[in-house]
Design an enzyme around this catalytic site. Sequence first.
Site, mmCIF file in Angstrom:
data_model
loop_
_atom_site.group_PDB
_atom_site.id
_atom_site.type_symbol
_atom_site.label_atom_id
_atom_site.label_comp_id
_atom_site.label_asym_id
_atom_site.label_seq_id
_atom_site.Cartn_x
_atom_site.Cartn_y
_atom_site.Cartn_z
ATOM 1 N N LYS A 207 51.524 1.333 -60.764
ATOM 2 C CA LYS A 207 51.513 2.864 -60.289
ATOM 3 C C LYS A 207 50.007 3.140 -60.012
ATOM 4 C CE LYS A 207 51.888 7.455 -62.263
ATOM 5 N NZ LYS A 207 52.016 8.363 -63.549
ATOM 6 N N GLU A 213 45.936 -6.691 -66.192
ATOM 7 C CA GLU A 213 46.911 -7.911 -66.325
ATOM 8 C C GLU A 213 47.629 -7.849 -64.947
ATOM 9 O OE1 GLU A 213 46.640 -5.060 -68.531
ATOM 10 O OE2 GLU A 213 47.307 -5.861 -70.561
ATOM 11 N N GLY A 268 54.775 6.205 -66.249
ATOM 12 C CA GLY A 268 55.021 4.853 -66.132
ATOM 13 C C GLY A 268 56.334 4.356 -66.783
ATOM 14 N N ARG A 269 56.553 4.869 -68.052
ATOM 15 C CA ARG A 269 57.712 4.366 -68.691
ATOM 16 C C ARG A 269 59.019 5.354 -68.331
ATOM 17 N NH1 ARG A 269 53.995 6.602 -71.307
ATOM 18 N NH2 ARG A 269 53.938 8.755 -72.263
ATOM 19 N N GLU A 354 55.606 4.773 -76.843
ATOM 20 C CA GLU A 354 54.496 5.124 -75.968
ATOM 21 C C GLU A 354 54.561 6.746 -75.725
ATOM 22 O OE1 GLU A 354 53.275 3.938 -71.667
ATOM 23 O OE2 GLU A 354 52.288 2.540 -72.848
ATOM 24 N N HIS A 385 73.256 -12.207 -87.937
ATOM 25 C CA HIS A 385 72.755 -13.552 -88.470
ATOM 26 C C HIS A 385 71.368 -13.629 -88.618
ATOM 27 C CE1 HIS A 385 76.898 -14.798 -88.151
ATOM 28 N NE2 HIS A 385 77.087 -14.194 -87.308
ATOM 29 N N LYS A 505 41.697 -1.300 -74.265
ATOM 30 C CA LYS A 505 41.508 -1.843 -72.754
ATOM 31 C C LYS A 505 39.707 -1.505 -72.612
ATOM 32 C CE LYS A 505 45.540 0.123 -70.590
ATOM 33 N NZ LYS A 505 46.180 0.822 -69.506
HETATM 34 O O1 F6P Z 1 48.799 0.756 -70.712
HETATM 35 C C1 F6P Z 1 50.005 1.711 -70.573
HETATM 36 C C2 F6P Z 1 50.445 1.879 -69.229
HETATM 37 O O2 F6P Z 1 49.460 2.787 -68.431
HETATM 38 C C3 F6P Z 1 51.704 2.390 -69.240
HETATM 39 O O3 F6P Z 1 51.859 3.674 -69.417
HETATM 40 C C4 F6P Z 1 52.317 1.852 -67.921
HETATM 41 O O4 F6P Z 1 53.529 1.673 -67.826
HETATM 42 C C5 F6P Z 1 51.499 0.279 -67.898
HETATM 43 O O5 F6P Z 1 50.321 0.569 -68.402
HETATM 44 C C6 F6P Z 1 51.434 0.085 -66.473
HETATM 45 O O6 F6P Z 1 50.560 0.878 -65.660
HETATM 46 P P1 F6P Z 1 50.503 0.550 -64.094
HETATM 47 O O7 F6P Z 1 51.791 0.712 -63.629
HETATM 48 O O8 F6P Z 1 49.467 2.017 -63.524
HETATM 49 O O9 F6P Z 1 49.916 -0.883 -63.722
#
Ligand code: F6P
Length: 537
Positions: A207, A213, A268-269, A354, A385, A505
Amino acid sequence: MSTDLTNSAAWKSLEKHFREIEKVTIKDLFKLDETRGTSFVTQEAGIYFDYSKHRVSAETLSLLFSLAEERGLEAKREDMFSGRKINTTENRSVLHTALRAPKGSTILADGHNVVPDVHAVLDKMAVFAEKVRRGEWLGFTGKPVKNIVNIGIGGSDLGPVMAYEALKYYAMRTLTFRFVSNVDGNDFSEAVQGLDPEDTLFIISSKTFTTLETMANAQAARAWSLKKLGSISAVARHFVAVSTNEKEVVKFGIDAENIFGFWDWVGGRYSMTSAIGLSTMIAIGPENYQQLLDGFHQIDVHFRTAPLTRNIPVIMGLLGIWYNNFFGAQTQGVLPYDNYMKRFPAYLQQLTMESNGKQVTLGGKRTDYQTGTIYWGEPGTNGQHSFYQLIHQGTKLIPCDFIGFKETLNELPSQQDYLIANMIAQGEALAFGKTADEVRAGNVPEELVPHKVFEGNRPSSTFFLDKLTPENLGKLVAMYEHCVFVQGAIWDINPFDQMGVELGKVLAQNIIPELQDNEKPLNHDSSTNALIGFYRK
Ligand code: F6P
């Protein structure tokens, strides 16, 4: 000092009622009402929702509905659906429901109808998805793309992975799908094992297009591709982006034409039905994808219009409040009896935790009550199990959601019956258990009797649907999305920001240069300094 919630008349009545009903068992409740197994059931939008095996009476439910009314749930729900800026800390509307609204409807964000924008992106996704599926999207050297790698994390990964796994039966098997999320280079390295850059397409899903990452993995993917393909112009054929940040995407080298956009009013979620679903659409095709959206929409309509007493997400949310805030339950098990649903609990963890892992009210006051329940789970029968022992005989109260489908997708003699028999049996065992006398009747040596007693009285819901289809998956996800909303509304918190992820972060950004330069002085606490020192050596 109590907050508005714990001071409210409905809350006080629930506290009083809790003291009365706390000792009443599920077995007692079934004895008192022989029709309970069919009357504490709601069948709406193709979902059979059995909530009879809960520690609630008709009075409990009625008090919980009063709580919802007193907290203005219906008005808050309308605020969300109509685009009011209910994400107050970020001054944003919350309109993931617009992502599945039918063409021709009107939903305003800041006075602008967003539905045509949503459908323009969906149409663009469909054209692209079909090109890839038909082998018409060619890589830089002219080979059709065969491998699709989604790079993203959190909401930009969990929805796509979960949906791909859940709907694999419907996926085009001549295409390979892989998902990279972790900044750990092992994730990327394993994801591209055996793939050829010439026929591999990366979808960079972010987003913000700034997430550490995802950006690190996107750079790794670019280097991996260019090592073989040579020219920088190859990026445009092998990378597309799903993002709201066009500027950064273009800077990365992705053709502006190949950006699939979405909007700041999609969290995002909550973005699974935005362009973040591009890999899903390529996998299952635009028609199946439309079915998925239709499923979501059916539950959106149900949640918005059904009376509270028949409203699945409302009942689920209120039951969650009952256990979380009155019984002191900390966690909620989610146990899908379908192996394709194996990533569903992981997906729900971000969605629920979240969202509702907050400790201040919308007005910024510290809550004097517990909020966000811990969600976890695994598919049945595997979980039986491993951890079910604790649910049956441990000291913790863990309400469970069982999810099952009547029809199997891959028929193997009897196995579907075994699967569903186990799901139904687990709910029965949890609720009704086995008394000492029943154990003794099986000629068990007296010293083993206490070990073999199941005290029961352990609550569960059962959700039964016809078949795992895209439509039904959409219904299940939307059902949990709205359950989260209900709980957030009662707790008076904001389920739509995620400020709790920021500090870690920022601190990681401070530590990165300290790991890379052994001479940098360290000014953290003694534990953090020592850990950095250990890594440096
Ligand atoms: O670190 C949390 C977050 O902001 C989530 O809410 C989101 O889904 C994820 O990181 C990834 O964010 P982006 O889509 O901006 O890379």
